[in-house]
Scaffold this active site. Structure first.
Site, PDB file in Angstrom:
ATOM      1  CE  LYS A 483      -0.166  -0.142   5.004  1.00  0.00           C
ATOM      2  NZ  LYS A 483      -0.902  -0.546   6.179  1.00  0.00           N
ATOM      3  CE1 TYR A 707      10.709  33.057   0.471  1.00  0.00           C
ATOM      4  CE2 TYR A 707      11.106  30.698   0.705  1.00  0.00           C
ATOM      5  CZ  TYR A 707      10.754  31.796  -0.079  1.00  0.00           C
ATOM      6  OH  TYR A 707      10.452  31.616  -1.392  1.00  0.00           O
TER       7      TYR A 707
END
Ligand SMILES: *Cc1c(COP(=O)(O)O)cnc(C)c1O
Length: 809
Positions: A483, A707
């Site tokens: 999965k 930033y």
């Protein structure tokens, strides 16, 4: 050359039934899927993960006529033309035969052991010696009880010397390897913590490993490990290091520019200085091990230094890449000998995504008539669509093979004509020795790549699979969880390997994932977790089997099947024994069975539940309670249904900690992908997320990086920008020094915030260069802990845009 008659005295057979004593034997076989030269193979029915005896008839059908077996209940009338040898232990018999064969080899055998670096030292030594000798080396990862026997069997007088690697993971294993290899010269590489799990302590591990050299005259190693005291008194040591007693004294190692180091040595009173193209400690130690070995063998220092300049880091083998024109490219352009060709062809055969298969093959070094005959017989066994040869001497294969053959004199000629060859929807194995540079061909066929890649080591995955399998009793089936894109590591690429290794079931999270596997040739049964009504159609079309977890979904499915006039549709019933996520409660068994019994549309194939805390001993009582609640619920269900169902409850941690929960099947997940949540197994690392340094800047103290000016520099710094950001799955939580990546084996912390496609690292204290490779998670478990999550989340978050590169071997 051996015949059955000449083999018989060397395998310790109790009893035999020989139909054709003069049958020639060239190959040892143990896996009916990998039989190459059937009529000349001796098949050993090993009691491995699968009992090899169950594959005898399969091997017989493929043409094998000689078997070594340990079971007495073999019905030999089913194989009327075959010879049989009965032994106590078929693996032991194979080892005895390999040992006998090895004794016929009179040239020197170099045995290598250690925890880290043994493969690279083996490969480098082979590279260095190959320039003037014919060297046999055991194929990569063939270092186990079985692998060593198979490696030794391929020794022949065609070679001037052999290098054999020995690996053990448990006490008691080395004696057997020693008896087979019986090395003339020994090399010990780094004894680290790898695989320490099977041993009580480092000393125990060391003593065990050094048993390889019980009868060896000379052993070579770095003196800092002080192995000498563990060796027998007869053994002479030849060491390098900083001690006075070292034959090769290392006086200085200094890092130079552009990823190289200068090394100063004193040997026989002479001082030399030279440069090697590495900076990390491990590589330098491995180089010195090779150099010391060559000195021991009598090469001159000058000759060695020239050779060392040509060493390159080992490239990965057998890379599986996405090609242009919807092709899969298997790239193995690093060496070309029969053993590695066979491994590559086996891997090609595993690829189910395309029916068509092409081999691009270069000339082999040292191809004489004997090897050519072997090559032809190997190629005849393959179901190849066509073969494209490169190099003058392979033209003559034309007359010996039925396969469509295109021949080119050189790589350049092939490259010029590549555009005229129609490649489409096929798997292409490109296999060539180094000097042919077939990577030029592979570059043209591979789809363009991105700089950040997730490398997936399929042989590590296979190793981990075997580790878990070996813990299970033979009747317990194995379901593997693929999965979430196999925990981030791929879909059909992983499933092909699982199918080849005959796991019993696969499980996906969504029907789409199952459909994709079917489209790529996967025909194992597939369970789909928690499907909803919208996907019933594709379940039916693609032969996928749903998990049924509630009355709503059960009734909807029955209605759907009734309209479609389907009977006995296979389903998997989920019982909620404590997770309280999905599933029927134990109290609902009566109502559930009433509905199931009344519905001929449905057939219950398995019933399962999920353990909440199988990896957490604090909750052992709760786990015990879940197991018993599950058992009593299924007992009830079976009685009322009137048939037996397959029961399963254990996930990876359940396999490791709860043998009482194995029942009929287990569900392996995270452990397969190399993450050992329980820290109890010798697993191999499967995936490595890698990126590159794009730019390096020297910045003064006081400036900020990134930033919002989050990364304030407190000292003059070297800052590296690397090409991975949160859009690739590198969480913003790793910003501000929380995350650590590794460059050339050294750690570097993040600086400032993580950006969308990039982030910055402080490399002031390490020797990083632009374009250097960066390992994003040097330790996945530790990285997860640093940001308060679990390795599962880091793995599955690696974005789809990060290119996956698969390799094997
Ligand atoms: C994911 C999953 C597993 C596997 O769990 P691991 O901890 O990765 O071994 C087993 N069973 C179910 C139902 C799952 O969803």
């Amino acid at each position: 050359m051996y015949t059955l008659a000449s083999i018989l005295p060397h395998i310790n057979s109790k009893r035999h039934l020989v139909r054709n004593a003069e049958q020639p034997i060239y190959d040892l076989a143990y896996d009916s899927r990998k039989i190459r030269n059937a009529e000349h193979s001796l098949f050993f029915a090993l009691k491995n993960v699968r009992d090899g005896h169950t594959f005898i008839s399969d091997a017989y059908q493929k043409g094998v006529r000689a078997f070594v077996v340990s079971r007495d209940d073999i019905d030999t009338t089913l194989c009327p033309e075959a010879s049989f040898f009965w032994v106590n232990d078929a693996l032991k018999a194979m080892q005895d035969l390999a040992r006998y064969h090895r004794r016929q080899f009179r040239k020197p055998i170099i045995g290598i052991t250690g925890s880290n670096g043994k493969t690279i030292v083996k490969e480098w030594l082979a590279q260095l010696l190959q320039e003037d000798k014919k060297v046999y080396q055991s194929p990569k990862s063939y270092n186990s009880q079985l692998g060593v026997a198979l490696s030794l069997w391929d020794l022949s007088d065609d070679y001037d010397c052999a290098i054999i690697e020995a690996g053990i993971s448990m006490p008691g294993e080395m004696d057997q390897l020693e008896a087979m290899i019986c090395p003339d010269i020994g090399i010990v590489t780094n004894i680290g913590v790898a695989h320490a799990e099977g041993f009580a302590s480092k000393t125990v591990k060391l003593t065990e490993k050094l048993k390889l050299f019980k009868h060896t005259r000379d052993v070579i190693f770095p003196s800092r490990y002080a192995f000498g005291k563990y060796l027998s008194g007869e053994t002479r040591t030849f060491t390098f290091g900083e001690n006075d007693v070292d034959q090769v004294q290392v006086s200085r190692i200094a890092e130079r520019q552009e990823g190289s180091s200068s090394i100063q040595l004193i040997y026989r009173q002479e001082m030399v200085t030279f440069t090697v193209p590495f900076v990390d400690k491990a590589s330098i130690e491995n180089v010195l091990t090779c150099l010391t070995t060559l000195l021991f063998l009598g090469y001159s220092m000058n000759a060695i230094i020239q050779k060392l300049g040509r060493l390159r880091p080992l490239e990965m083998r057998l890379q599986l890449k996405t090609g242009r024109y919807n092709c899969s490219i298997i790239d193995d352009t690093y060496s070309n000998d029969l053993a590695s060709l066979q491994i590559a062809l086996d891997f090609l055969r595993q690829q189910q995504q395309h029916k068509k298969k092409t081999l691009i093959l270069s000339d082999m070094d040292g191809l004489n008539d004997h090897l050519e005959a072997k090559l032809v017989s190997v190629l005849r066994q393959q179901n190849l669509h066509r073969i494209i040869t490169v190099g003058k001497s392979l033209h003559r294969l034309q007359d010996k093979l039925d396969t469509l053959l295109l021949s080119f004199d050189s790589t350049e000629e092939l490259v010029q004509n590549l555009g005229n060859i129609a490649f489409e929807n096929e798997s292409i194995l490109i296999k060539g020795s180094r000097r042919y540079h077939l990577e030029d061909v592979s570059k043209l066929l591979v789809a363009k790549s991105h700089e950040t890649v997730l490398e997936i080591n399929l042989s590590a995955l296979e190793h981990n699979l075997q580790m878990y399998r070996s813990m299970l009793p033979p009747h317990v089936k194995l379901m593997v969880m693929v999965k979430a894109f196999s925990y981030g590591s791929g879909s059909f690429e992983v499933a092909n390997l699982l199918q080849f290794n005959k796991v019993d079931y696969l499980t996906v999270a969504f029907a789409d994932e199952g459909v994709e596997l079917r489209q790529h040739g996967i025909d194992l049964p597939i369970m789909v977790l928690s499907p909803d009504e919208q996907v019933f159609e594709s379940l039916l079309d693609s032969d996928l089997e749903p998990e049924i977890y509630s009355f709503r979904i059960l009734k909807a499915l029955i209605d759907f099947l009734r309209i479609r006039k389907q009977k006995d549709f296979p389903v998997h019933i989920k019982i909620d024994t404590g997770m309280h996520r999905l599933g029927f409660l134990p109290a609902e068994m009566d109502e559930l069975t009433t509905l199931l019994s009344a519905s001929s549309e449905i057939k219950v194939k398995t019933v399962f539940s999920h353990l909440v805390a199988s990896g957490n001993s604090q909750h052992n009582d709760f786990t015990t309670q879940q197991i018993s609640l599950f058992s009593s619920s299924v007992d009830k269900l079976e009685v009322m249904l009137g048939y037996k169902v397959v029961r399963h409850i254990a996930n990876t941690s359940g396999i490791v900690n709860w043998p009482s929960a194995y029942m009929d099947m287990v569900r392996l997940g995270i452990g397969l992908y190399g993450v050992d949540m329980n820290k109890k197994m010798a697993l191999e690392k499967v995936s490595e997320l890698k990126t590159t340094v794009t730019q390096i800047k020297e910045l003064p103290a006081g400036v900020t990086v990134g930033y919002d000016r989050k990364g304030l520099l407190h000292r003059p710094s070297r800052i590296a920008t690397v090409k991975i950001g949160y859009a690739d799955g590198y969480s913003r939580r790793f910003g501000g020094g929380i995350g650590e990546m590794s460059i050339n084996g050294q750690r570097a912390r993040t600086v400032g915030s993580i950006c969308m496609d990039m982030c910055m690292l402080d490399v002031t204290d390490i020797g990083a260069q632009e374009l250097d490779e960066v390992v994003v998670f040097p330790d996945l478990m530790e990285a997860a802990e640093r940001i308060g999550t679990i390795p599962y989340e880091l793995l599955v978050n690696i974005a789809a845009r990060v290119k996956r590169i698969y390799f094997y071997g």
